[in-house]
Scaffold this motif. Structure first.
Motif, short mmCIF file in Angstrom:
data_model
loop_
_atom_site.label_atom_id
_atom_site.label_comp_id
_atom_site.label_asym_id
_atom_site.label_seq_id
_atom_site.Cartn_x
_atom_site.Cartn_y
_atom_site.Cartn_z
N PRO A 170 -100.14 11.23 60.48
CA PRO A 170 -99.86 9.79 60.49
C PRO A 170 -99.33 9.32 61.84
O PRO A 170 -98.61 10.04 62.53
CB PRO A 170 -98.80 9.64 59.38
N ASP A 185 -96.95 6.88 63.91
CA ASP A 185 -95.79 6.00 63.79
C ASP A 185 -95.77 5.01 64.95
O ASP A 185 -96.44 5.21 65.97
CB ASP A 185 -94.49 6.80 63.73
N ALA A 186 -94.99 3.96 64.80
CA ALA A 186 -95.03 2.84 65.73
C ALA A 186 -94.60 3.25 67.14
O ALA A 186 -95.23 2.86 68.13
CB ALA A 186 -94.14 1.70 65.21
N ARG A 187 -93.55 4.03 67.25
CA ARG A 187 -93.06 4.39 68.59
C ARG A 187 -94.05 5.32 69.30
O ARG A 187 -94.21 5.24 70.53
CB ARG A 187 -91.68 5.04 68.49
N THR A 188 -94.68 6.20 68.56
CA THR A 188 -95.70 7.05 69.17
C THR A 188 -96.87 6.22 69.65
O THR A 188 -97.42 6.45 70.73
CB THR A 188 -96.17 8.12 68.17
N GLU A 200 -95.39 -1.63 64.36
CA GLU A 200 -95.02 -1.29 62.98
C GLU A 200 -95.95 -1.98 61.99
O GLU A 200 -96.32 -1.42 60.96
CB GLU A 200 -93.57 -1.67 62.72
N VAL A 207 -99.39 0.12 62.11
CA VAL A 207 -99.43 1.47 61.52
C VAL A 207 -99.18 1.45 60.01
O VAL A 207 -99.50 2.43 59.32
CB VAL A 207 -98.42 2.41 62.21
N THR A 208 -98.64 0.37 59.47
CA THR A 208 -98.43 0.28 58.03
C THR A 208 -99.58 -0.42 57.31
O THR A 208 -99.55 -0.58 56.09
CB THR A 208 -97.12 -0.47 57.71
#
Length: 362
Positions: A2, A4-7, A129, A132-133
């Protein structure tokens, strides 16, 4: 794996994706998107002009003097963007905009430079965010889809002779890359700022079969996501078959690429030094995977869309001396080190619509 936003925000292509999502306004009905676009044009222009690059503005209605929006003003404009649901086609459109703006042979353009400003971090994180969601992006971190598709563009400019077998392609590539590196050691300066350019890509050799998954009703991802895109339409798509269960190396993040380079090291400092310095700002030694050796242990290698967005164009550290760059590799693309079979399919020709630039089956 998955995303994530920071990645997502750790790579220039991921940040550019966030910009494309923020600017998405096909009906031109979102004032905040228009305001952000206005500020971005001038902010990016001034960043490029400061280093002696970029063009000039001319025409009726151009303000004089040109506005000079700050990074804080751009961040405020990002914060005003309404977050709405992201459909799978909208997500592909945004990815295509990011992919098409990739450049590994020159400095980041003004937009990429602006998006790396720390004043935009929290504003971009809000959008990341949201991305990615979204259910539309769930497949971005997934491994190679078993059913793979090859894309062949019909434009005569893209027609090439039938390549040799995969093993011969790898053998020829191995000899050429070593020869080019040795020549660059002799002939090119070690100053990374010198005005030299040459081989800048690190993907597997041209001539190997490259495939992607297909999305329902949208066709192969290879139609949509192409770096430095030209007008390649129309295109024929072909399903690909292979024997048994292939051994696939999955590049799911920057560390996957680093592992590949460490296991199968090939120094390319002399040939990539100048281009990769301009692209990343890093001065030092460079390495990439030796694909001829990777092929001894694997049948294919797949770059996930998540890994592309977070790691392409980034100086990926390998040790105290060496780093590497994922360059010239389209997202979700699988390169095959073995000979696979492509099958013609009736009615599998695709065109891009003139108004939307989206692919439709003919």
């Amino acid at each position: 794996m998955p995303l994530d936003a920071r990645t997502l925000l750790s790579g220039p292509r991921g940040r550019r994706l966030c910009l494309a999502v923020a600017l998405h306004d096909p009906q031109q009905s979102i004032p905040a998107a228009a305001s952000l676009g206005y500020l971005l044009v001038y902010a990016a222009h001034h960043l490029e002009a400061a280093r002696g690059q970029g063009g000039t503005f001319f025409g009726w209605g151009i303000p004089d003097p040109l506005p000079e929006p700050s990074a804080e003003e751009v961040a405020d404009a990002f914060d005003c963007i309404p977050l709405t649901s992201i459909g799978i086609v909208d997500a592909l459109d945004a990815c295509a905009a990011s992919v098409d703006s990739a450049r590994y042979w020159q400095e980041p353009d003004g937009s990429d430079e602006l998006l790396s400003d720390e004043h935009l971090d929290s504003s971009l994180l809000r959008i990341a965010e949201h991305i990615v969601t979204s259910p539309s992006t769930e497949w971005w971190g997934s491994p190679m889809e078993p059913q793979q598709w090859a894309v062949k563009f019909q434009d005569p400019c893209f027609q090439v002779p039938e390549p040799p077998a995969a093993a011969e392609t790898l053998r020829l590539w191995s000899g050429l890359v070593v020869e080019n590196e040795q020549a660059a050691v002799r002939e090119r300066p070690t100053d990374p700022t010198a005005n030299y350019s040459g081989d800048w890509w690190s993907r597997p050799p041209f001539g190997l079969t490259a495939t992607t998954r297909a999305l329902p009703e949208l066709g192969p991802v290879g139609l949509w996501l192409i770096e430095d895109r030209s007008d390649e339409e129309p295109a024929d798509t072909h399903p690909v078959t292979y024997e048994g269960a292939p051994r696939v190396f999955e590049i799911v993040a920057a560390e996957s690429w680093a592992e590949l380079c460490r296991r199968y090291p090939l120094e390319v400092t002399a040939t990539r030094r100048h281009d990769w310095y301009r692209a990343t700002g890093r001065s030092g030694k460079w390495m990439m995977p030796d694909w001829s050796r990777v092929a001894r242990d694997f049948d294919a290698v797949h770059l996930s869309l998540a890994a592309y967005l977070s790691a392409a164009g980034v100086a990926i550290p390998l040790d105290d001396d060496f780093a590497s760059v994922i360059a010239g590799w389209n997202p979700d693309e699988t390169y095959w080190f073995t000979d696979v079979v492509t099958h013609p399919v009736s009615g599998a020709s695709w065109m891009r619509e003139e108004q939307t630039a989206r692919w439709k089956q003919r």
